[in-house]
Design a protein around this motif. Structure first.
Motif, PDB file in Angstrom:
ATOM      1  N   LEU A 156      -4.754  25.061   5.366  1.00 33.41           N
ATOM      2  CA  LEU A 156      -3.811  23.956   5.584  1.00 33.41           C
ATOM      3  C   LEU A 156      -4.504  22.695   6.112  1.00 33.41           C
ATOM      4  O   LEU A 156      -3.879  21.643   6.233  1.00 33.41           O
ATOM      5  N   ALA A 157      -5.795  22.815   6.435  1.00 37.80           N
ATOM      6  CA  ALA A 157      -6.549  21.626   6.854  1.00 37.80           C
ATOM      7  C   ALA A 157      -7.456  21.127   5.731  1.00 37.80           C
ATOM      8  O   ALA A 157      -8.059  20.075   5.835  1.00 37.80           O
ATOM      9  N   ARG A 158      -7.555  21.891   4.641  1.00 36.90           N
ATOM     10  CA  ARG A 158      -8.463  21.533   3.536  1.00 36.90           C
ATOM     11  C   ARG A 158      -7.854  20.466   2.634  1.00 36.90           C
ATOM     12  O   ARG A 158      -6.670  20.152   2.714  1.00 36.90           O
ATOM     13  N   HIS A 159      -8.667  20.023   1.684  1.00 32.05           N
ATOM     14  CA  HIS A 159      -8.227  18.963   0.771  1.00 32.05           C
ATOM     15  C   HIS A 159      -7.046  19.389  -0.089  1.00 32.05           C
ATOM     16  O   HIS A 159      -6.320  18.538  -0.602  1.00 32.05           O
ATOM     17  N   ILE A 160      -6.852  20.698  -0.241  1.00 27.62           N
ATOM     18  CA  ILE A 160      -5.726  21.129  -1.077  1.00 27.62           C
ATOM     19  C   ILE A 160      -4.386  20.748  -0.438  1.00 27.62           C
ATOM     20  O   ILE A 160      -3.379  20.622  -1.113  1.00 27.62           O
ATOM     21  N   ALA A 161      -4.377  20.590   0.899  1.00 28.34           N
ATOM     22  CA  ALA A 161      -3.114  20.319   1.596  1.00 28.34           C
ATOM     23  C   ALA A 161      -2.809  18.831   1.725  1.00 28.34           C
ATOM     24  O   ALA A 161      -1.649  18.441   1.868  1.00 28.34           O
ATOM     25  N   TRP A 162      -3.882  17.984   1.695  1.00 25.36           N
ATOM     26  CA  TRP A 162      -3.678  16.539   1.920  1.00 25.36           C
ATOM     27  C   TRP A 162      -4.908  15.796   1.459  1.00 25.36           C
ATOM     28  O   TRP A 162      -5.924  16.406   1.122  1.00 25.36           O
ATOM     29  N   ASP A 163      -4.810  14.453   1.478  1.00 29.40           N
ATOM     30  CA  ASP A 163      -5.964  13.620   1.142  1.00 29.40           C
ATOM     31  C   ASP A 163      -6.658  13.232   2.448  1.00 29.40           C
ATOM     32  O   ASP A 163      -6.270  12.259   3.115  1.00 29.40           O
ATOM     33  N   ILE A 164      -7.682  14.000   2.788  1.00 29.81           N
ATOM     34  CA  ILE A 164      -8.364  13.819   4.071  1.00 29.81           C
ATOM     35  C   ILE A 164      -8.850  12.367   4.214  1.00 29.81           C
ATOM     36  O   ILE A 164      -9.498  11.826   3.315  1.00 29.81           O
ATOM     37  N   LEU A 186       0.834  -1.203   0.000  1.00 32.93           N
ATOM     38  CA  LEU A 186       0.000   0.000   0.000  1.00 32.93           C
ATOM     39  C   LEU A 186       0.870   1.255   0.000  1.00 32.93           C
ATOM     40  O   LEU A 186       1.883   1.316   0.710  1.00 32.93           O
ATOM     41  N   ALA A 187       0.453   2.250  -0.788  1.00 29.28           N
ATOM     42  CA  ALA A 187       1.162   3.532  -0.822  1.00 29.28           C
ATOM     43  C   ALA A 187       0.152   4.654  -0.643  1.00 29.28           C
ATOM     44  O   ALA A 187      -1.006   4.542  -1.057  1.00 29.28           O
ATOM     45  N   CYS A 188       0.604   5.728   0.011  1.00 26.07           N
ATOM     46  CA  CYS A 188      -0.294   6.865   0.280  1.00 26.07           C
ATOM     47  C   CYS A 188       0.535   8.149   0.220  1.00 26.07           C
ATOM     48  O   CYS A 188       1.117   8.576   1.211  1.00 26.07           O
ATOM     49  N   GLU A 189       0.591   8.741  -0.970  1.00 27.87           N
ATOM     50  CA  GLU A 189       1.462   9.916  -1.193  1.00 27.87           C
ATOM     51  C   GLU A 189       0.964  11.180  -0.490  1.00 27.87           C
ATOM     52  O   GLU A 189       1.744  12.044  -0.138  1.00 27.87           O
ATOM     53  N   HIS A 190      -0.343  11.296  -0.360  1.00 31.20           N
ATOM     54  CA  HIS A 190      -0.913  12.539   0.165  1.00 31.20           C
ATOM     55  C   HIS A 190      -1.432  12.365   1.587  1.00 31.20           C
ATOM     56  O   HIS A 190      -2.409  12.976   1.982  1.00 31.20           O
ATOM     57  N   ALA A 191      -0.728  11.502   2.343  1.00 32.97           N
ATOM     58  CA  ALA A 191      -1.187  11.159   3.689  1.00 32.97           C
ATOM     59  C   ALA A 191      -1.073  12.337   4.656  1.00 32.97           C
ATOM     60  O   ALA A 191      -1.963  12.584   5.462  1.00 32.97           O
ATOM     61  N   GLY A 192       0.048  13.047   4.590  1.00 31.00           N
ATOM     62  CA  GLY A 192       0.352  14.030   5.633  1.00 31.00           C
ATOM     63  C   GLY A 192       0.088  15.466   5.214  1.00 31.00           C
ATOM     64  O   GLY A 192      -0.088  15.764   4.035  1.00 31.00           O
TER      65      GLY A 192
END
Ligand SMILES: [Zn+2]
Length: 267
Positions: free
Chosen positions: A56-64, A33-39
């Motif tokens: 910085l908490a929105r979807h633009i910053a990470w994959d919620i 498993l890989a998760c590039e947009h985890a953090g």
């Protein structure tokens, strides 16, 4: 206080987290498993990229929700998971660093001030210290499994915002695939068997060599079965939702592995 730079760097301090987080390094499952947009961490040296806490908490910053689902799935399958610690706004670890949108200056409709007017050396430091360590880990890990004669099936886990540029997205989950659709077609068949599930076939995105890196490089080029999964974020915001989706994915992937072994014994 003395601040020491990481050797040869320019971005991460020695006391900052590695971009690579590995869970179940010796997981017994063929699934990787890989998760590039985890953090959504930002390296200290970059401040807040000129953004407020809200952005910085929105979807633009990470994959919620994506990492929580991936962790649950890793536990259920006993599968190795590699996840990336830093925000996709620092550098997108699922995009070749030579692509213009590797470091975005606008995400959806939000300008990212800290990414404007970067010197080439600044962009290179982000690639050298975040993108490459993450992607190199995947290469080395899959190489080791291959040398040991262990099969690998790559699952790249992402999540997508339910509304993009004002347009609602109906899918609960998207199955993304490119040239090799062996696993994708099996999964689409299994998921389609659940009447209330709205499944996107290469929706809301399709895999391509510009907007993706992990699947083209580690899946297609290596020739191992693979798929990129995109789960809609409103379904996996809560712990209960994350747990439910990890369980659902475990069922689909376990069923898909049986069919893969039956239909493609040499994978
Ligand atoms: Zn993503």
């Amino acid at each position: 206080m003395i601040v020491v730079d990481a050797p040869g760097s320019g971005l991460l301090f020695l006391d900052e987290l590695s971009p690579v987080t590995v869970t179940r390094t010796d997981g017994a499952s063929p699934f990787f498993l890989a998760c590039e947009h985890a953090g959504r961490r930002i390296p200290r040296r970059l401040g807040n990229l000129g953004l407020g806490d809200y952005d910085l908490a929105r979807h633009i910053a990470w994959d919620i929700g994506a990492e929580a689902v991936a962790l649950g799935l890793s536990q259920r399958l006993d599968a190795t998971l590699v996840s990336q610690t830093y925000s996709r706004l620092v550098i997108d670890c699922n995009r070749d660093p030579s692509v213009e949108t590797s470091i975005v200056t606008v995400s959806e409709a939000t300008p990212i001030p800290g990414n404007h007017g970067l010197w080439p050396a600044e962009a290179k430091a982000r690639a050298d210290e975040i993108f490459h360590p993450y992607q190199d880990f995947i290469t080395a890990h899959l190489d080791r499994r291959q040398e040991a004669g262990r099969p690998s099936v790559l699952i790249d886990i992402h999540s997508f915002t339910p509304v993009f540029h004002g347009k609602p997205r109906p899918w609960h989950i998207g199955v993304l695939h490119g040239a090799d659709s062996r696993l994708a077609h099996i999964l689409l068949d299994l998921m389609g068997g659940e009447g209330d599930m709205v499944v996107g076939d290469n929706q809301p995105y399709a895999v391509d060599g510009i907007n993706d890196y992990t699947i083209p490089v580690h899946g297609e080029q290596r020739g191992i079965p693979h798929v990129e999964l995109e789960i809609r974020q409103d379904l996996i915001i809560s712990e209960a939702g994350q747990e439910a989706w990890a369980e659902r994915l475990e069922g689909w992937l376990t069923g898909a592995l049986e069919r893969l072994r039956r239909d493609f014994p040499d994978f």
